[in-house]
Enzyme design. Structure first.
Site, PDB file in Angstrom:
ATOM      1  N   ASN A 173     -10.178  -3.048   2.421  1.00 53.17           N
ATOM      2  CA  ASN A 173      -9.913  -2.929   0.994  1.00 53.17           C
ATOM      3  C   ASN A 173     -11.207  -2.588   0.261  1.00 53.17           C
ATOM      4  OD1 ASN A 173      -7.138  -3.491   1.002  1.00 53.17           O
ATOM      5  ND2 ASN A 173      -7.455  -5.691   0.861  1.00 53.17           N
ATOM      6  N   HIS A 198       0.833  -1.220   0.000  1.00 52.87           N
ATOM      7  CA  HIS A 198       0.000   0.000   0.000  1.00 52.87           C
ATOM      8  C   HIS A 198       0.863   1.264   0.000  1.00 52.87           C
ATOM      9  CE1 HIS A 198      -3.748  -2.245   0.698  1.00 52.87           C
ATOM     10  NE2 HIS A 198      -3.043  -2.989   1.533  1.00 52.87           N
TER      11      HIS A 198
END
Length: 527
Positions: free
Chosen positions: A148, A75
């Site tokens: 997510n 990420h």
């Protein structure tokens, strides 16, 4: 053209306008000493060497040498914003968490959207899951719901996570993205089929960050004021509507505007077009979990909405851009173990692994006192504990309060009301193999019932277009897994692969050859 620019492009102009008639600040060193000349080094004569006493240079260069901190191991590329969460429906029957205390209550939030596998400079429009992490600043400390844009994941056991991420990143020798690594791992772990199918569907490339849903993904536990508990899942539904990019548009934007998602979010907020999401929960009782047809804590599966309908909770609104990206987004650290009373973890193996991994990587990336960084600080709660010292301690280090427990000097006391919900488990201790826990039923439903024919066609084209670059034996393993979901699923992918494999490699790269110049030898020598 220059008069019709978006707010992100005009940030410097707006910053100057905000200062209005203010005079420029006095330029200083990091220590606050005024600087007389910022353009020329201190030297002996105009051609002489630099002097060690040029503290303006050494102060500037020493700090520059240390500007970069380790990027997130996953990420790394992301965008952030701030706003609030407002309760619209009462769920206190399920949870005593203060964030849900009453209808109309607002809680400040920080949100970060991200891709997963790419580096911090990678494109926003690649086919990749998106991180959707929310930090709620509550009176009982921070609650970090770190999810997510998909309700599922590639694996169900946290022990596999490092290997999974390695397979998605760069080859250790060539430093190139490697389709063999990607598809070898996926084909050897068929529990990835559900997430892989979602990833290569239209939703695999969201149109920026505003037009995608978010999910807590894991199963959590909610506890009410009477000590009664249920299992739950969290869902954020975008109020902007789902929009996805075509493969062609995503590729074009990756070239023309690799920061497309970041720019879109910044400009929307800057122009008052505040994005919002509606928060829902699904609830399952402990007795229902006991007789559920599959493991309710399996991150590769969803809870059917027909059996466990969405219950509305509230709304997330983002209405402020970061003042400084590094301070408020790069240093923003989410930790799934940050849970106030009323919200607890479930036995979900992936969640259990993340409870350790996330704060551990923050201590490496930001330092052991990362919770003192303003954007991470639980500023609506009073932090009082026995943790002391460490690099970059920025507070008062809790003054002269005792640094040991128990003690007899009126230092912080634990509160029985904050005890975790009592839960009973029994069973043998061993390493249980969960690789074959029905990896196909829900994927079959997704393929046949969730997607229409055009979406199935694009799904197979997207998979084949990526899988074609892996070795043939890996292609065969992957196709077998898709065929296990449904024979048509595998056969359509195989037919597309056959076409790709029959084609001769073509060099589609056009180059310009540098021909000899017309300069004389003397002219070349003077270059």
């Amino acid at each position: 053209m220059a008069d019709n620019r978006d707010p992100a492009s005009d940030q410097m102009k707006h910053w100057k306008e905000q200062r209005a008639a203010q005079k420029p600040d006095v330029l200083t060193t990091g220590g606050g000493n005024p600087v007389g000349d910022k353009l020329n080094s201190l030297t002996v004569g105009p051609r002489g060497p630099l002097l060690v006493q040029d503290v303006v240079f050494t102060d500037e260069m020493a700090h520059f040498d240390r500007e970069r901190i380790p990027e997130r191991v996953v990420h790394a590329k992301g965008a952030g914003a701030f706003g609030y969460f407002e309760v619209t429906h009462d769920i206190t029957r399920y949870s005593k968490a203060k964030v849900f205390e009453h209808i109309g209550k607002r809680t400040p939030i920080a949100v970060r959207f991200s891709t997963v596998a790419g580096e911090s400079g990678s494109a926003d429009t690649v086919r990749d899951p998106r991180g959707f992490a929310v930090k709620f600043y509550t009176e009982d400390g921070n609650w970090d719901l770190v999810g997510n844009n998909t309700p599922i994941f590639f694996i169900r056991d946290a022990l596999l996570f490092p290997s999974f991420i390695h397979s998605q990143k760069r080859n250790p020798q060539t430093h190139l993205k490697d389709p063999d690594m990607v598809w070898d791992f996926w084909s050897l772990r068929p529990e990835s089929l559900h997430q892989v199918s979602f990833l290569f569907s239209d939703r695999g490339i969201p149109d920026g960050h505003r037009h995608m849903n978010g999910y807590g993904s894991h199963t959590f536990k909610l506890v009410n004021a009477n000590g009664e508990a249920v299992y739950c899942k969290f869902h954020y539904k975008t109020d902007q509507g789902i929009k996805n990019l075509s493969v062609e548009d995503a590729a074009r934007l990756a070239h023309e505007d690799p920061d497309y998602g970041l720019r879109d979010l910044f400009n929307a907020i800057a122009t008052g077009n505040y994005p919002s999401w509606t928060l829902y929960i699904q609830v399952m009782t402990f007795s229902e979990a006991e007789i559920f047809p599959f493991n309710p804590f399996d991150l590769t599966k969803v809870w059917p909405h027909g059996d466990y309908p969405l219950i509305p909770v509230g709304k997330l609104v983002l209405n402020r851009n970061p003042v400084n990206y590094f301070a408020e987004v790069e240093q923003l650290a989410f930790d799934p173990s940050n849970m106030p009373p009323g919200i607890e973890p479930s036995p979900d193996k992936m969640l259990q692994g993340r409870l350790f991994a996330y704060p551990d990587t923050h201590r490496h990336r930001l330092g052991p006192n990362y919770l003192q960084i303003p954007v991470n600080c639980p500023y609506r709660a009073r932090v009082a504990n026995y943790q002391r010292d460490g690099p970059m301690c920025m507070m008062d280090n809790q003054g002269g309060a005792p640094n040991y427990y128990p003690n007899s000097f009126s230092a912080p006391e634990h509160q029985p009301s904050a005890l975790e919900h009592r839960t009973h488990f029994s069973g043998d201790v061993q390493r249980f193999n969960s690789a074959n826990d029905d990896n196909v039923t829900q994927v079959r439903t997704f393929y046949l019932k969730v997607l229409n024919e055009e979406q199935r066609k694009r799904l197979c084209e997207n998979i084949a277009g990526h899988l074609k670059d892996a070795q043939l034996f890996i292609q065969k393993k992957a196709v077998k897994n898709f065929s296990d979901v449904h024979p048509e699923y595998g056969s359509r992918i195989q037919a597309l692969l056959d076409k790709y494999n029959e084609e001769k490699p073509k060099n589609a790269v056009h180059t310009y050859v540098q021909h000899g110049s017309h300069l004389s030898a003397r002219e070349k020598a003077n270059l």
